[in-house]
Design an enzyme around this catalytic site. Structure first.
Site, short mmCIF file in Angstrom:
data_model
loop_
_atom_site.label_atom_id
_atom_site.label_comp_id
_atom_site.label_asym_id
_atom_site.label_seq_id
_atom_site.Cartn_x
_atom_site.Cartn_y
_atom_site.Cartn_z
N ASN A 9 0.93 -1.07 0.03
CA ASN A 9 0.13 -0.08 0.10
C ASN A 9 1.03 1.19 0.00
O ASN A 9 1.42 1.62 0.82
CB ASN A 9 -0.65 -0.17 1.32
CG ASN A 9 -1.67 1.21 1.59
OD1 ASN A 9 -1.91 2.09 0.42
ND2 ASN A 9 -2.26 1.52 2.63
N TRP A 10 0.99 1.98 -1.13
CA TRP A 10 2.28 2.91 -1.29
C TRP A 10 1.51 4.24 -0.77
O TRP A 10 2.22 5.21 -0.59
CB TRP A 10 2.23 3.06 -2.80
CG TRP A 10 3.03 2.15 -3.48
CD1 TRP A 10 3.42 0.98 -2.98
CD2 TRP A 10 3.59 2.15 -4.99
NE1 TRP A 10 3.91 0.25 -3.93
CE2 TRP A 10 4.02 1.00 -5.04
CE3 TRP A 10 3.42 3.11 -6.00
CZ2 TRP A 10 4.76 0.47 -6.25
CZ3 TRP A 10 4.06 2.65 -6.95
CH2 TRP A 10 4.64 1.49 -7.41
N LYS A 11 0.05 4.31 -0.40
CA LYS A 11 -0.51 5.56 0.31
C LYS A 11 -0.06 6.75 -0.82
O LYS A 11 -0.12 6.49 -1.91
CB LYS A 11 0.06 5.61 1.64
CG LYS A 11 -0.20 4.40 2.64
CD LYS A 11 0.00 4.44 3.82
CE LYS A 11 -0.20 3.26 4.57
NZ LYS A 11 0.03 3.40 6.17
N HIS A 93 -9.41 1.10 4.84
CA HIS A 93 -8.12 1.33 5.50
C HIS A 93 -8.55 2.09 6.59
O HIS A 93 -9.41 3.18 6.60
CB HIS A 93 -7.01 1.94 4.41
CG HIS A 93 -5.76 1.79 5.09
ND1 HIS A 93 -5.46 3.04 5.88
CD2 HIS A 93 -4.72 1.03 5.02
CE1 HIS A 93 -4.02 2.56 6.39
NE2 HIS A 93 -3.72 1.33 5.63
N GLU A 95 -6.83 4.71 7.55
CA GLU A 95 -6.51 6.13 7.45
C GLU A 95 -7.82 6.66 6.67
O GLU A 95 -8.40 7.75 7.18
CB GLU A 95 -5.44 6.12 6.37
CG GLU A 95 -4.20 6.12 7.50
CD GLU A 95 -3.07 5.51 6.64
OE1 GLU A 95 -2.93 5.56 5.29
OE2 GLU A 95 -2.11 5.21 7.16
N GLU A 165 -5.40 -5.16 10.45
CA GLU A 165 -4.20 -4.07 10.76
C GLU A 165 -4.63 -3.33 12.08
O GLU A 165 -5.43 -2.37 12.11
CB GLU A 165 -4.12 -2.92 9.72
CG GLU A 165 -4.00 -3.64 8.50
CD GLU A 165 -3.27 -2.43 7.49
OE1 GLU A 165 -2.31 -2.73 6.93
OE2 GLU A 165 -4.20 -1.42 7.19
N GLY A 171 2.79 1.98 10.80
CA GLY A 171 3.54 3.42 10.43
C GLY A 171 4.33 3.70 11.63
O GLY A 171 4.95 4.68 12.10
N SER A 211 3.41 -2.34 10.19
CA SER A 211 4.90 -2.30 10.51
C SER A 211 5.49 -3.54 9.96
O SER A 211 6.46 -4.02 10.69
CB SER A 211 5.37 -1.92 11.87
OG SER A 211 4.90 -0.43 12.18
N GLY A 232 2.66 -1.17 4.22
CA GLY A 232 2.91 0.18 3.79
C GLY A 232 4.19 0.73 3.54
O GLY A 232 4.91 0.35 2.46
N GLY A 233 4.92 1.29 4.61
CA GLY A 233 6.48 1.87 4.40
C GLY A 233 7.35 1.06 3.50
O GLY A 233 8.08 1.24 2.92
P1 PGA Z 1 2.99 0.38 7.58
O1 PGA Z 1 1.44 0.35 6.77
O2 PGA Z 1 3.30 -1.06 6.88
O3 PGA Z 1 3.70 1.27 7.27
O4 PGA Z 1 2.59 0.13 9.03
C1 PGA Z 1 0.50 -0.60 6.57
C2 PGA Z 1 -0.78 -0.06 6.20
O5 PGA Z 1 -0.93 1.00 6.53
O6 PGA Z 1 -1.38 -0.97 5.42
#
Ligand code: PGA
Length: 249
Positions: A9-11, A93, A95, A165, A171, A211, A232-233
């Site tokens: 997930n590149w956001k 998600h 967010e 999640e 993050g 993470s 994500g990251g």
């Molecule tokens: P993260 O994000 O790996 O940076 O914690 C995961 C996500 O939000 O899907």
């Protein structure tokens, strides 16, 4: 046997040219993997990535509208996503839930619409730190699952991927322990078995997210209930993401 699925997930990261470079490198780095590999770039990069004609790396979107088409300024429809090679779409998600106030009902509508058009939803669920401290994790996650799958028929439900999640782990560098994640994912599978039946629930893939890194993926994937990861990251560079995809080497 459930095929593991690892999705990035590149956001809100990567321009079109950066996205092309990352996908070219990834396609090379993961072509030999047995894992299903998905990347979810920003909408603006999807058309160019579709044109790359990647064979191994599949495309997903990070969100979509709950409406089919029409006067909805700023929204992107399910048909538009299909048009740019998307097989998957992340729905709900944390967010989107927290920053953009997406409700369980909206998430359910999006899931119905995606499935109607043959796009596979990756539906995200997970508790906040406050809920976790109040021992509400299971209750929260069960309610989110029930709401997300409301009136989704069994033959379509098998195409859904669930991502557990825990919000406090996204993050932050903190991860749920592999055992904890396995236990909550087990609860999710039991809930799906109650909604449908255990055969259906055992076919469905449930990811862990929060993470995930090359250093912790192996332990997570060793858990019997964990079928993959939403990253994500660490999905923003080819080296880390391909190391995650190659967790079993
Ligand atoms: P993260 O994000 O790996 O940076 O914690 C995961 C996500 O939000 O899907």
């Amino acid at each position: 046997m459930r095929k593991p699925i690892i999705a990035g997930n590149w956001k809100m990261n990567k321009t079109v040219s950066e996205a092309i470079e990352l996908c070219r490198n990834l396609e090379r780095a993961v072509h030999d993997s047995d894992v299903e590999v998905v990347v979810c770039p920003p909408f603006t990069a999807l058309s160019a990535l579709c044109a790359l004609g990647m064979k191994k790396v599949k495309l997903g979107a990070q969100n979509m509208s709950n409406m089919e088409k029409g006067a909805f300024t700023g929204e992107v429809s399910v048909v538009m996503l299909q048009d740019v090679c998307c097989n998957y779409v992340i729905i709900g998600h944390s967010e989107r839930r927290q920053i953009f106030n997406e409700t369980d009902q909206l998430i359910n509508q999006k899931a119905h619409l995606a499935l109607k058009y043959g796009l596979k939803p990756i539906i995200c669920v997970g508790e906040t730190l406050v809920q976790r401290r109040a021992n509400e994790t299971e209750k929260v996650v069960i309610n989110q699952i029930k709401a997300a799958f409301h009136e989704i028929p069994q033959d379509r439900a098998v195409n859904v991927v669930v991502a557990y999640e825990p919000i406090w782990a996204i993050g932050t560098g903190e991860t749920a322990s592999a055992e904890e994640a396995n236990s909550v994912i087990g609860t999710i599978r039991k809930t799906l078995a109650q909604i449908y039946d255990s055969k259906t629930a055992n076919q469905m893939r449930i990811q862990y997210g929060g993470s995930v890194k090359p250093e912790n993926i192996k332990e997570l994937m060793a858990q019997p209930e964990i079928d993959g990861a939403l990253v994500g990251g660490a999905s923003l560079n080819a080296e880390d993401f391909s190391a995650i995809v190659h967790y079993n080497e």
